[in-house]
Design a protein around this motif. Sequence first.
Motif, short mmCIF file in Angstrom:
data_model
loop_
_atom_site.label_atom_id
_atom_site.label_comp_id
_atom_site.label_asym_id
_atom_site.label_seq_id
_atom_site.Cartn_x
_atom_site.Cartn_y
_atom_site.Cartn_z
N UNK A 124 -6.67 7.25 1.23
CA UNK A 124 -8.00 7.99 1.13
C UNK A 124 -7.80 9.07 0.41
N UNK A 125 -6.65 9.88 0.87
CA UNK A 125 -6.30 11.28 0.19
C UNK A 125 -6.02 10.90 -1.14
N UNK A 126 -5.35 10.09 -1.54
CA UNK A 126 -4.80 9.78 -3.05
C UNK A 126 -6.16 9.55 -3.93
N UNK A 127 -7.06 8.83 -3.19
CA UNK A 127 -8.49 8.48 -4.01
C UNK A 127 -9.70 8.92 -3.60
N UNK A 129 0.75 -1.34 0.05
CA UNK A 129 0.00 -0.05 0.12
C UNK A 129 0.80 1.39 -0.03
N UNK A 130 1.77 1.47 0.82
CA UNK A 130 2.91 2.29 0.86
C UNK A 130 3.62 2.67 -0.58
N UNK A 131 3.84 1.83 -1.10
CA UNK A 131 4.76 1.60 -2.42
C UNK A 131 3.94 2.04 -3.78
N UNK A 132 2.50 1.58 -3.49
CA UNK A 132 1.54 1.86 -4.54
C UNK A 132 0.44 2.63 -4.19
N UNK A 133 0.71 3.56 -3.33
CA UNK A 133 -0.44 4.42 -2.99
C UNK A 133 -1.24 5.04 -3.81
N UNK A 185 -14.09 14.50 4.69
CA UNK A 185 -14.04 14.75 3.06
C UNK A 185 -14.85 13.87 2.23
N UNK A 186 -14.72 12.45 2.84
CA UNK A 186 -15.45 11.26 2.23
C UNK A 186 -16.89 11.51 2.07
N UNK A 187 -17.11 11.85 3.54
CA UNK A 187 -18.74 12.05 3.60
C UNK A 187 -19.20 13.36 2.73
N UNK A 188 -18.43 14.21 2.57
CA UNK A 188 -18.80 15.40 1.78
C UNK A 188 -18.82 14.99 0.25
N UNK A 189 -17.81 14.32 -0.15
CA UNK A 189 -17.57 14.12 -1.41
C UNK A 189 -18.40 13.31 -2.06
N UNK A 190 -18.88 12.05 -1.26
CA UNK A 190 -19.78 11.13 -1.64
C UNK A 190 -21.17 11.30 -0.79
N UNK A 191 -21.88 12.46 -0.68
CA UNK A 191 -22.92 12.68 0.18
C UNK A 191 -24.09 11.94 -0.29
#
Length: 361
Positions: A170-173, A122-126, A216-222
């Motif tokens: 989460x930030x990256x996607x 996950x770190x290497x392919x974030x 941010x996830x809650x807002x983006x995917x309301x």
Amino acid sequence: MAPPSWPSLIERARTSAGTSPNDAVVALKAIRDHASAAADGRPPRWALFNAGEPAQPAAAAERAGCLPVTVSVMKAHASDPGVQIAGSGVVCSICIGVDEASITRKRSAVEAGALRAVIDAMRAHSQHAGMVDHGCLSILILCQGGDDHSSSRKQAACHDGATRAVVDGMRAHAGNAAVQCLACRACTTLSTGDEATGNVRAQALADAGALRAIVEALRTHAQHAELQMYGAWAMHNLCAGHDALARSRAARACKLGALHAIVAGMRAHLPHAGVQEHACWAVFVLCYGEDYAALGRYSLALRLGARTAAQRAAAAHPQAAAVQQRARMVLDGADLVERLLATAVGQGLVPFRSLRGAHQR
């Protein structure tokens, strides 16, 4: 045609560690599919999050030594995301479940280094959504369970960097609802536990930026009901507790807009009992406390319409005991706070306008 034997599958995977990544992907996928095969032709078991039925192929795969071989192949092709995704799929297919046999396989996977291998991937392919998706699912599956060893698996995951890996994913996607759902579920699982150890992991997630990422996830995917449910669930898990650190996390979440997002989710998904249950719980947990700041947070929740939202949740789901219980917690809290506010403001003890910013303290 006779199905392949475990020795042949393992030998093929072992050989692929020294050949091409494509060979490794094919070999690992063969193990995954064989370990998750069902006689009636259903989809691979690892895609069924809550499957709890006995898994004879998965047990056979673990006994045959598939887990250490998979980890060695993942390490040999660490730079290839396809191999890492396929390896994570093997781990999921063998370890899913919460029965005693599945928990034994989870322990074997951790001892074989599978948890560390997935987190490293996950770190290497974030920046690879598929890897973050499979990685969060692997963490969720490996750390699930009510056994005595589950806490040590969660501790091992956090020690190996799972908190940062999940939040960075989460930030990256941010626009990928599937990744956000799995990441919220991983946050919930990692922060579940007794008050002492669960609180430490919750703080580690918060320090890594999980509170902001969830808001941010809650807002983006309301409009995504599943995300709203898992986001609220993660939020109340991260902020639950009576100690100063837990209350500080709740205050931080409210400053980031958690109450706004959660109450909005309740309004948008009234028919979804899961959203209503976990959102009510999150509102209660975020506002919990006996200090001036907690009073300010509840005051904010009331201004945002939390009382009305909880009333509607209870009316819409009369047969859902969990919704009724959580909605009542919000409503009882709202009644108490309104009485306190009326008394304090009426006596001039608390300037009303000062409460409007108290939740930020």
